[in-house]
Design an enzyme around this catalytic site. Structure first.
Site, mmCIF file in Angstrom:
data_model
loop_
_atom_site.group_PDB
_atom_site.id
_atom_site.type_symbol
_atom_site.label_atom_id
_atom_site.label_comp_id
_atom_site.label_asym_id
_atom_site.label_seq_id
_atom_site.Cartn_x
_atom_site.Cartn_y
_atom_site.Cartn_z
ATOM 1 N N CYS A 124 48.473 44.431 61.991
ATOM 2 C CA CYS A 124 47.245 45.195 62.449
ATOM 3 C C CYS A 124 45.905 44.290 62.242
ATOM 4 O O CYS A 124 45.362 43.868 63.084
ATOM 5 C CB CYS A 124 47.138 46.460 61.759
ATOM 6 S SG CYS A 124 48.342 47.497 62.494
HETATM 7 C C1 UDX Z 1 46.904 48.256 57.942
HETATM 8 C C2 UDX Z 1 46.028 49.451 57.618
HETATM 9 O O1 UDX Z 1 45.734 49.770 56.138
HETATM 10 C C3 UDX Z 1 46.390 50.765 58.366
HETATM 11 O O2 UDX Z 1 45.424 51.904 58.336
HETATM 12 C C4 UDX Z 1 46.500 50.405 59.953
HETATM 13 O O3 UDX Z 1 46.968 51.828 60.454
HETATM 14 C C5 UDX Z 1 47.544 49.544 60.203
HETATM 15 O O4 UDX Z 1 46.797 48.158 59.442
HETATM 16 P P1 UDX Z 1 49.345 47.584 57.194
HETATM 17 O O5 UDX Z 1 49.107 46.436 58.133
HETATM 18 O O6 UDX Z 1 50.527 48.408 57.171
HETATM 19 O O7 UDX Z 1 48.180 48.759 57.628
HETATM 20 O O8 UDX Z 1 49.055 47.290 55.607
HETATM 21 P P2 UDX Z 1 48.074 47.308 54.743
HETATM 22 O O9 UDX Z 1 48.702 47.958 53.426
HETATM 23 O O10 UDX Z 1 46.608 47.602 54.944
HETATM 24 O O11 UDX Z 1 47.775 45.613 53.998
HETATM 25 C C6 UDX Z 1 47.482 44.483 54.758
HETATM 26 C C7 UDX Z 1 47.413 43.097 54.355
HETATM 27 O O12 UDX Z 1 46.418 43.254 53.349
HETATM 28 C C8 UDX Z 1 48.656 42.905 53.434
HETATM 29 O O13 UDX Z 1 48.992 41.528 53.801
HETATM 30 C C9 UDX Z 1 48.429 43.116 52.160
HETATM 31 O O14 UDX Z 1 48.765 42.303 51.101
HETATM 32 C C10 UDX Z 1 46.804 42.875 52.072
HETATM 33 N N1 UDX Z 1 45.937 43.304 51.193
HETATM 34 C C11 UDX Z 1 45.728 44.819 50.991
HETATM 35 C C12 UDX Z 1 45.263 42.608 50.196
HETATM 36 O O15 UDX Z 1 45.415 41.398 50.230
HETATM 37 N N2 UDX Z 1 44.397 43.035 49.325
HETATM 38 C C13 UDX Z 1 44.440 44.746 49.044
HETATM 39 O O16 UDX Z 1 43.539 45.150 48.246
HETATM 40 C C14 UDX Z 1 45.131 45.279 50.034
#
Ligand code: UDX
Length: 416
Positions: free
Chosen positions: A259
């Site tokens: 996403c």
């Molecule tokens: C995301 C959105 O959170 C969700 O609301 C939307 O519908 C789809 O995209 P997702 O892609 O499943 O969800 O993952 P998410 O948990 O948001 O993490 C995305 C990325 O960010 C991961 O690679 C994670 O490791 C990274 N991340 C997340 C960080 O580096 N730091 C953080 O504090 C949180």
């Protein structure tokens, strides 16, 4: 209610099974026969925590088919097909246009709800004309049309379906508004009703803000690293301000997944088309692309010459609890090690098969312990089981903050 779901990727399958659990009768329309068979034999088409259990519990309340004809019996049709990036970063609407065309052929007075992430104006300016042409009917009068974004996180999508922070419903007609209000009546979170293009924008602005928060954390984290400050302590202190909030504030090697990178690129492209230079969004992407190389820099501080060295990699998925490797930060890291002549041995509890399709040439270990026998160990995903390993005597470069790894002989955190 009779609900149809077009597309059974992680959004479609979780949404459909969620509605089945709430008592609705659900039909999945999916072009991939293999997925159809899996769903009908109660097997999730993707790995998602809690999904298989929920499918078994709701046996008989849902079915999957390749035939769009079942839409004739539906009251609400959700379009949940993928909207991937093209090579230039713009959004690829081919799947959703194709889906709209097929849906249009079986449209009478149902409500069509777009759930796939699409840029503002897509539902009304691109999908509506297709639906109208194929059905010979007028949107907002003879059939309903709405936009209802998903905010499901992979890995906790089932939990998120039942526990949303908010539900956003974009409608331009009363019929759609009333039906969706009824469909979502069992949820007691705030429900925001907007027009269609505002709802489309809410989805992009949400993801852009979350991605910005991560790149901000990483930029401050990079400064902290040089100053010898633990950025996690800093963000604990910062997050206690209720205007900022402590969650989603973890510095590391950046964001991946299906996403954020795709949605940011699409929003940047759209802004440019509108004559706006989206400086912040571009900076968010730049920081994110640079961040995995911070980990390589730290590795090379300890092993300046990677040629011929054995580098262990713990974690390949873009985050824990998923087998998804799309835009995983492990990809540029492994690529760089191989480019410099290093040998990679990698372990991931779920994502090996998917990663192997991109990197068939590296070694994959069956157990995390095997990876520890390397010249250096890189932690790229914070899987729970990595908190139980014995890192004593090892050289560990941690991109995700696994506390136990601090016991290593040499330990470096990327932003702490
Ligand atoms: C995301 C959105 O959170 C969700 O609301 C939307 O519908 C789809 O995209 P997702 O892609 O499943 O969800 O993952 P998410 O948990 O948001 O993490 C995305 C990325 O960010 C991961 O690679 C994670 O490791 C990274 N991340 C997340 C960080 O580096 N730091 C953080 O504090 C949180």
């Amino acid at each position: 209610m009779k609900v149809s779901i077009v597309g059974s990727g992680y959004v479609g399958i979780v949404t459909g099974i969620g509605f089945a659990e709430l008592g609705h009768e659900v039909s999945f329309i999916e072009v991939d026969k293999d997925k159809v068979n899996r769903i009908n034999s109660l097997q999730p088409p993707i790995f998602e925590k809690g999904l298989e259990k929920l499918m078994k519990k709701n046996e008989g309340r849902f079915r999957a088919t390749t035939e769009y004809r079942v839409l004739e019996e539906s009251e609400v049709i959700f379009i949940c097909v993928g909207t991937p990036s093209k090579n230039d970063g713009s959004i690829d609407l081919n799947f959703i246009k194709e889906a709209a065309k097929e849906v249009g052929k079986f449209l009478e007075d149902q409500i069509v709800v777009v759930k796939s992430t699409v840029l503002p104006d897509t539902t009304e300016n691109i999908l509506k004309p297709i639906l109208e042409k194929e059905s010979g009917r007028v949107a907002f009068e003879e059939f309903g049309l709405a936009y209802n974004p998903e905010f499901l996180r992979e890995g906790s999508a089932v939990y998120d379906f039942f526990n949303p922070d908010r539900i956003v419903i974009g409608t331009n007609d009363l019929m759609s508004k009333n039906i969706l209000e009824e469909l979502y009546s069992q949820f007691d979170c705030p429900k925001l009703f907007t027009n269609i293009k505002t709802a489309e924008m809410i989805k992009y602005a949400s993801n852009a803000f979350l991605a910005t928060k991560i790149s901000f954390a990483n930029e401050i984290g990079n400064i902290c690293k040089i100053l010898g400050i633990d950025s996690y302590e800093v963000f604990r202190g910062v997050g206690l301000d209720h205007r900022i909030n402590p969650s989603f504030f973890r510095a590391g090697i950046g964001f991946g997944g299906s996403c954020f990178p795709k949605d940011l690129k699409a929003l940047i492209k759209k802004a440019e088309e509108l004559g706006i230079n989206p400086k912040i969004l571009k900076a968010v992407m730049n920081v994110n692309e640079r961040q995995p190389m911070k980990l390589i820099e730290l590795l090379k501080k300890h092993i300046p010459e990677l040629n011929g060295k054995k580098i262990g990699v713990l974690g390949l998925s873009f985050k824990p609890d998923t087998d998804d490797v799309r835009d995983s930060r492990a990809i540029p890291i492994v690529e760089e090690i191989l480019k410099e002549g290093g040998k990679v041995i990698a372990y991931d509890p779920k994502a090996v098969d998917n990663f192997r399709r991109i990197f068939p040439q590296i070694t994959y270990a069956d157990k995390a312990e095997d990876v520890l026998e390397s010249d250096a160990v890189l932690i790229l995903t914070e899987w729970d089981e990595f908190e139980k390993l014995n890192y004593k005597g090892k050289l560990v470069i941690d991109g995700r903050r696994v506390e136990k790894a601090k016991e290593a002989a040499v330990y470096e955190g990327v932003c702490w």
